[in-house]
Design a protein around this motif. Structure first.
Motif, PDB file in Angstrom:
ATOM      1  N   TYR A 213      30.932  45.405  36.497  1.00 39.96           N
ATOM      2  CA  TYR A 213      32.106  45.189  36.465  1.00 39.96           C
ATOM      3  C   TYR A 213      32.652  46.530  35.899  1.00 39.96           C
ATOM      4  O   TYR A 213      34.048  46.844  36.566  1.00 39.96           O
ATOM      5  N   GLN A 214      32.314  46.979  35.086  1.00 38.73           N
ATOM      6  CA  GLN A 214      32.797  48.303  34.348  1.00 38.73           C
ATOM      7  C   GLN A 214      32.878  49.374  35.462  1.00 38.73           C
ATOM      8  O   GLN A 214      33.893  50.162  35.547  1.00 38.73           O
ATOM      9  N   ARG A 215      31.725  49.191  36.318  1.00 40.15           N
ATOM     10  CA  ARG A 215      31.815  50.561  37.241  1.00 40.15           C
ATOM     11  C   ARG A 215      32.849  50.424  38.387  1.00 40.15           C
ATOM     12  O   ARG A 215      33.636  51.277  38.767  1.00 40.15           O
ATOM     13  N   ALA A 216      32.905  48.872  38.632  1.00 39.87           N
ATOM     14  CA  ALA A 216      34.100  48.828  39.618  1.00 39.87           C
ATOM     15  C   ALA A 216      35.553  49.234  39.054  1.00 39.87           C
ATOM     16  O   ALA A 216      36.517  49.509  39.856  1.00 39.87           O
ATOM     17  N   PHE A 217      35.756  48.803  37.816  1.00 39.74           N
ATOM     18  CA  PHE A 217      37.196  48.922  37.279  1.00 39.74           C
ATOM     19  C   PHE A 217      37.151  50.578  37.255  1.00 39.74           C
ATOM     20  O   PHE A 217      38.481  51.000  37.563  1.00 39.74           O
TER      21      PHE A 217
ATOM     22  N   ARG B 135      44.465  42.520  35.423  1.00 34.24           N
ATOM     23  CA  ARG B 135      44.364  40.862  36.220  1.00 34.24           C
ATOM     24  C   ARG B 135      43.137  40.627  36.838  1.00 34.24           C
ATOM     25  O   ARG B 135      42.685  39.513  37.064  1.00 34.24           O
ATOM     26  N   ALA B 136      42.433  41.722  37.158  1.00 30.87           N
ATOM     27  CA  ALA B 136      40.967  41.528  37.785  1.00 30.87           C
ATOM     28  C   ALA B 136      40.245  40.722  36.798  1.00 30.87           C
ATOM     29  O   ALA B 136      39.352  40.086  37.110  1.00 30.87           O
ATOM     30  N   ALA B 137      40.171  41.590  35.508  1.00 32.71           N
ATOM     31  CA  ALA B 137      39.185  40.903  34.408  1.00 32.71           C
ATOM     32  C   ALA B 137      39.605  39.399  34.332  1.00 32.71           C
ATOM     33  O   ALA B 137      38.751  38.446  33.934  1.00 32.71           O
ATOM     34  N   GLU B 138      40.877  39.154  34.177  1.00 36.72           N
ATOM     35  CA  GLU B 138      41.511  37.930  34.055  1.00 36.72           C
ATOM     36  C   GLU B 138      40.744  36.793  35.127  1.00 36.72           C
ATOM     37  O   GLU B 138      40.363  35.793  35.076  1.00 36.72           O
ATOM     38  N   GLU B 139      40.615  37.304  36.473  1.00 39.52           N
ATOM     39  CA  GLU B 139      40.263  36.500  37.567  1.00 39.52           C
ATOM     40  C   GLU B 139      38.535  36.126  37.307  1.00 39.52           C
ATOM     41  O   GLU B 139      38.252  35.264  37.819  1.00 39.52           O
ATOM     42  N   VAL B 140      37.835  37.235  36.813  1.00 38.45           N
ATOM     43  CA  VAL B 140      36.518  37.096  36.524  1.00 38.45           C
ATOM     44  C   VAL B 140      36.307  36.165  35.436  1.00 38.45           C
ATOM     45  O   VAL B 140      35.627  35.090  35.658  1.00 38.45           O
ATOM     46  N   LEU B 141      37.117  36.015  34.312  1.00 44.44           N
ATOM     47  CA  LEU B 141      37.025  34.856  33.499  1.00 44.44           C
ATOM     48  C   LEU B 141      37.294  33.562  33.997  1.00 44.44           C
ATOM     49  O   LEU B 141      36.724  32.544  33.682  1.00 44.44           O
ATOM     50  N   ASP B 142      38.403  33.459  34.822  1.00 43.58           N
ATOM     51  CA  ASP B 142      38.513  32.134  35.638  1.00 43.58           C
ATOM     52  C   ASP B 142      37.325  31.593  36.404  1.00 43.58           C
ATOM     53  O   ASP B 142      37.606  30.539  36.564  1.00 43.58           O
ATOM     54  N   THR B 143      36.409  32.403  36.867  1.00 46.27           N
ATOM     55  CA  THR B 143      35.406  31.938  37.595  1.00 46.27           C
ATOM     56  C   THR B 143      34.312  31.309  36.570  1.00 46.27           C
ATOM     57  O   THR B 143      33.855  30.171  37.051  1.00 46.27           O
ATOM     58  N   TYR B 144      34.417  31.661  35.193  1.00 49.93           N
ATOM     59  CA  TYR B 144      33.783  31.026  34.170  1.00 49.93           C
ATOM     60  C   TYR B 144      34.478  29.810  33.902  1.00 49.93           C
ATOM     61  O   TYR B 144      33.571  28.514  33.577  1.00 49.93           O
ATOM     62  N   LEU B 145      35.987  29.713  33.684  1.00 54.72           N
ATOM     63  CA  LEU B 145      36.439  28.736  33.122  1.00 54.72           C
ATOM     64  C   LEU B 145      36.532  27.248  34.297  1.00 54.72           C
ATOM     65  O   LEU B 145      36.746  26.440  33.800  1.00 54.72           O
ATOM     66  N   ALA B 146      36.428  27.746  35.435  1.00 57.83           N
ATOM     67  CA  ALA B 146      36.439  26.848  36.577  1.00 57.83           C
ATOM     68  C   ALA B 146      35.185  25.960  36.453  1.00 57.83           C
ATOM     69  O   ALA B 146      35.272  24.853  37.024  1.00 57.83           O
TER      70      ALA B 146
ATOM     71  N   ALA C  73      38.085  51.494  31.355  1.00 59.32           N
ATOM     72  CA  ALA C  73      37.153  50.320  32.003  1.00 59.32           C
ATOM     73  C   ALA C  73      36.428  49.764  30.819  1.00 59.32           C
ATOM     74  O   ALA C  73      36.116  48.539  30.861  1.00 59.32           O
ATOM     75  N   ALA C  74      35.918  50.751  30.222  1.00 62.07           N
ATOM     76  CA  ALA C  74      34.821  50.144  29.047  1.00 62.07           C
ATOM     77  C   ALA C  74      35.725  49.181  28.038  1.00 62.07           C
ATOM     78  O   ALA C  74      35.148  48.037  27.519  1.00 62.07           O
ATOM     79  N   ALA C  75      36.839  49.483  27.894  1.00 59.02           N
ATOM     80  CA  ALA C  75      37.678  48.907  26.643  1.00 59.02           C
ATOM     81  C   ALA C  75      38.144  47.605  27.550  1.00 59.02           C
ATOM     82  O   ALA C  75      38.074  46.434  26.632  1.00 59.02           O
TER      83      ALA C  75
END
Length: 239
Positions: free
Chosen positions: A136-140, A96-107, A162-164
């Protein structure tokens, strides 16, 4: 009763984010119009309506201005995961966090496409973009290590997961950008992350004493990640 003076924009988190965004947008517009090498910091500062000193208060270089919202995105990810704490399935929360990151690009599709065009033209920007994904990978991985702290090989499991997840996100984002922002990226990423979660869970839970570890580049396609996991599972000795 006299009115209290309003705080300067740069003295509040919202104000700093606004200034950072304004400078970054001005930089992208100038880079698109005049070219990256030909554009100076002074020109960017003037276009953004700030001084040279203000520019360097927010960015170390004009390269950094291309990724002006990166720090905010990382902070949002950290806040989201911190708020989630130990609630819910770990891989689903990171997805879900990864999806949130994607949403910032899509916005902001125009900004995202402009940045993508620049990174394809300027090698130093491309290298910086690749390096930024490490945050992001380190945060995950940090969040997952906490969730898997009581498990054997928890740190290893967190690093692989996290890498995957980052690899899946980056691949879908790249596909969306190459499509000119036409691809249904949200649906595509949701499906890719479901594949990753299934593959990782099956690998770890079904391996018994044989732990399956997939080592992948952060830019590897999600399909390639799953293929490696499937091949590793096939190679396991039968119980």
């Amino acid at each position: 009763m006299s009115e209290q003076p309003r705080p300067r924009a740069g003295r509040t988190p919202q104000g700093r984010r606004r200034i950072r965004g304004t400078v970054s947008l001005a930089a992208l517009d100038l880079f698109a119009a005049n070219g990256f090498e030909a554009t100076t910091v002074d020109q960017i500062a003037e276009a953004a309506g700030v001084g040279r000193r203000t520019f360097f208060r927010y960015f170390r270089s004009k390269e950094d201005a291309v990724f002006g919202d990166h720090e905010e995105r990382l902070a949002d990810v950290a806040e989201f995961l911190e708020g989630a704490a130990g609630d819910g399935e770990p891989l689903l929360l990171v997805s879900r966090a990864a999806e949130e990151v994607l949403d910032t690009y899509l916005a902001e599709p125009e900004v995202s496409l402009q940045r993508f065009a620049l990174t394809r033209q300027v090698s130093s920007l491309r290298d910086k973009e690749i390096a930024s994904t490490d945050g992001y990978q380190r945060a995950f991985a940090r969040y997952l290590r906490g969730r898997y702290a009581d498990e054997e090989d928890g740190a290893l499991r967190a690093a692989v997961a996290a890498a995957a997840i980052v690899a899946a996100h980056n691949q879908v984002l790249r596909e969306w950008l190459k499509s000119g922002a036409e691809l249904d990226a949200r649906t595509r990423l949701r499906g890719a992350l479901a594949v990753v979660r299934t593959g990782l869970s099956s690998a770890w839970e079904g391996a018994g004493d044989d732990v399956v570890v997939g080592v992948v580049r952060t830019g590897a396609p999600a399909a390639a990640v799953l293929k490696q996991l499937e091949e590793a599972l096939r190679d396991l000795p039968e119980a």
